[in-house]
Design an enzyme around this catalytic site. Structure first.
Site, PDB file in Angstrom:
ATOM      1  N   LYS A  48      20.039 -32.699  22.987  1.00  0.00           N
ATOM      2  CA  LYS A  48      20.766 -33.469  24.005  1.00  0.00           C
ATOM      3  C   LYS A  48      21.898 -32.634  24.600  1.00  0.00           C
ATOM      4  O   LYS A  48      22.315 -31.634  23.996  1.00  0.00           O
ATOM      5  CB  LYS A  48      21.320 -34.747  23.364  1.00  0.00           C
ATOM      6  N   TYR A 258      51.395 -20.696  35.598  1.00  0.00           N
ATOM      7  CA  TYR A 258      52.005 -21.970  36.019  1.00  0.00           C
ATOM      8  C   TYR A 258      53.171 -22.346  35.115  1.00  0.00           C
ATOM      9  O   TYR A 258      53.093 -22.210  33.891  1.00  0.00           O
ATOM     10  CB  TYR A 258      50.967 -23.092  35.952  1.00  0.00           C
TER      11      TYR A 258
HETATM   12  C1  LIG Z   1      23.291 -35.885  17.905  1.00  0.00           C
HETATM   13  C2  LIG Z   1      22.460 -36.522  16.889  1.00  0.00           C
HETATM   14  C3  LIG Z   1      21.920 -35.789  15.827  1.00  0.00           C
HETATM   15  C4  LIG Z   1      22.330 -34.368  15.530  1.00  0.00           C
HETATM   16  O1  LIG Z   1      23.574 -34.408  14.870  1.00  0.00           O
HETATM   17  P1  LIG Z   1      24.357 -33.094  14.401  1.00  0.00           P
HETATM   18  O2  LIG Z   1      25.558 -33.626  13.718  1.00  0.00           O
HETATM   19  O3  LIG Z   1      24.706 -32.355  15.653  1.00  0.00           O
HETATM   20  O4  LIG Z   1      23.460 -32.316  13.532  1.00  0.00           O
HETATM   21  C5  LIG Z   1      21.032 -36.418  14.986  1.00  0.00           C
HETATM   22  N1  LIG Z   1      20.709 -37.728  15.163  1.00  0.00           N
HETATM   23  C6  LIG Z   1      21.230 -38.481  16.147  1.00  0.00           C
HETATM   24  C7  LIG Z   1      20.846 -39.902  16.269  1.00  0.00           C
HETATM   25  C8  LIG Z   1      22.143 -37.913  17.027  1.00  0.00           C
HETATM   26  O5  LIG Z   1      22.683 -38.670  17.995  1.00  0.00           O
END
Ligand SMILES: *Cc1c(COP(=O)(O)O)cnc(C)c1O
Length: 355
Positions: A48, A258
């Site tokens: 994602k 700045y």
């Molecule tokens: C983002 C996510 C993961 C991965 O989690 P990490 O802590 O980055 O390993 C796994 N399962 C779900 C449902 C997530 O939203």
């Protein structure tokens, strides 16, 4: 010029002053290490948010070639880019369905929704059903079917591939981990599914009890170390670099940037670097931050601007315009230095980096 128009000159884009090197070999090895920590469980990959900011086009082929077959995104708009590299039926959409259009899109593109509520189950069944995943909330109280509803007749009608739940505190030694594990065990007995999945990156380090049929690492694939047990096996994947675009000499009493928040106490040579908060180098790096050149540490001077920072070149007097500096991005150390989480450090990286 409209965004989709390209210049007609035929001139190639010049090389640019920001690079994000991705060590795809380290990415593949991280996946393999996490996969073997899960024992007989398979490992998927959370990709994602554009593979946590590192780029789906570089990360997904490397994960696929390493052996990953299950990919997790949050939004429907993320499916298409991932599906250029893997079959869409290997993609699960964690946010599930909000509208009948989502269900229609899911069917057209053949990626699976993760059903998170009775409302979502009804939307899916009304659209004709088919294979889906199901998220049950065992204690994070964020997204997922409440335990009190797992016996609902709508759930019994679903054709479930992956039955999943998500750990709230897997990066800590919390009693919530054991509680969620035992609740998930009960869920698995109550709901038939082809595969069961509980552990994210940190959850994999909690032990094989947490691995079930499929793990879902994200952060650790990309070099994050959410628990000490992973430190030995996980390698850095993302290496941002930025070029010096101007150097100058300043003297005692001259200020930098700045609000003149840094003032020189004597003559010094400084470099302006093409990296700013618009690129994800946030102001929280502040006065403690530094860029590196070989072994030389180049402390930040003054405030981070949108497109620029200024560094002290005292430790590398040979540097000039066009030279590249390393942004220290070993994630546990970078998190300690910046006050950002390891997740934030990756996902804030902007869109101006080239490969
Ligand atoms: C983002 C996510 C993961 C991965 O989690 P990490 O802590 O980055 O390993 C796994 N399962 C779900 C449902 C997530 O939203």
């Amino acid at each position: 010029m409209a965004a989709d128009e390209t210049p007609k000159s035929g001139q190639a884009k010049p090389p640019g002053t920001l690079r994000l090197k991705i060590d795809t070999d380290a990415l593949a090895k991280n996946w393999q290490a996490l996969r073997s920590m899960g024992g007989s469980a398979q490992a998927g990959a959370a990709v994602k948010a554009n593979a946590y900011g590192l780029g789906v086009d570089r990360a997904v082929p490397a994960l696929r070639d390493a052996g990953a077959r299950d990919f997790f995104v949050a939004h429907w708009c993320e499916v298409y880019d991932v599906a250029r590299h893997v079959p869409a039926e290997q993609i699960s959409v964690l946010h599930g369905l909000l509208t009948p259009q989502d269900a229609a899109y899911s069917k057209a593109i053949v990626a699976r929704p993760v059903i998170n509520s009775l409302h979502q189950a009804k939307l899916w069944l009304d659209a004709g059903g088919g294979t889906c995943d199901l998220m049950v909330d065992t204690g994070i109280n964020r997204l997922g079917l409440p335990l009190s509803q797992i016996g609902d007749p709508l759930i019994a009608k679903l054709d479930i591939d992956i039955l999943l739940s998500h750990l709230a505190s897997s990066d800590e030694d919390s009693p919530l981990n054991q509680l969620q594990l035992s609740r998930f065990g009960q869920v698995c007995e109550a709901i038939p599914a082809r595969r069961r999945s509980l552990a994210n990156s940190a959850g994999i380090a909690l032990g094989k009890d947490y691995a079930f049929d499929l793990t879902r690492p994200g952060l650790a694939l990309y070099g994050g170390v959410p628990r000490g047990e992973l430190a030995q096996s996980i390698r850095q994947v993302a290496f941002p670099q930025a070029a010096i675009i101007q150097t100058r000499e300043i003297g005692r009493g001259d200020s930098v940037g700045y609000n003149a928040s840094f003032t020189a106490s004597g003559p010094m040579r400084i470099g302006t670097v093409s990296l700013g908060y618009a690129d994800g180098f946030l102001r929280s790096w502040g006065a403690k931050g530094a860029l590196m050149h070989g072994g030389a540490r180049l402390p930040l001077l003054g405030k981070v601007s949108m497109d620029m920072i200024v560094v002290d070149l005292a430790n590398a007097p040979e540097l000039a315009e066009g030279d590249w500096l390393d942004v220290p991005y070993a994630l546990p150390e970078a998190a300690a230095a910046s006050g950002l989480s390891q997740y934030e450090l990756l996902t804030v990286l902007g869109s101006r980096f080239s490969a």
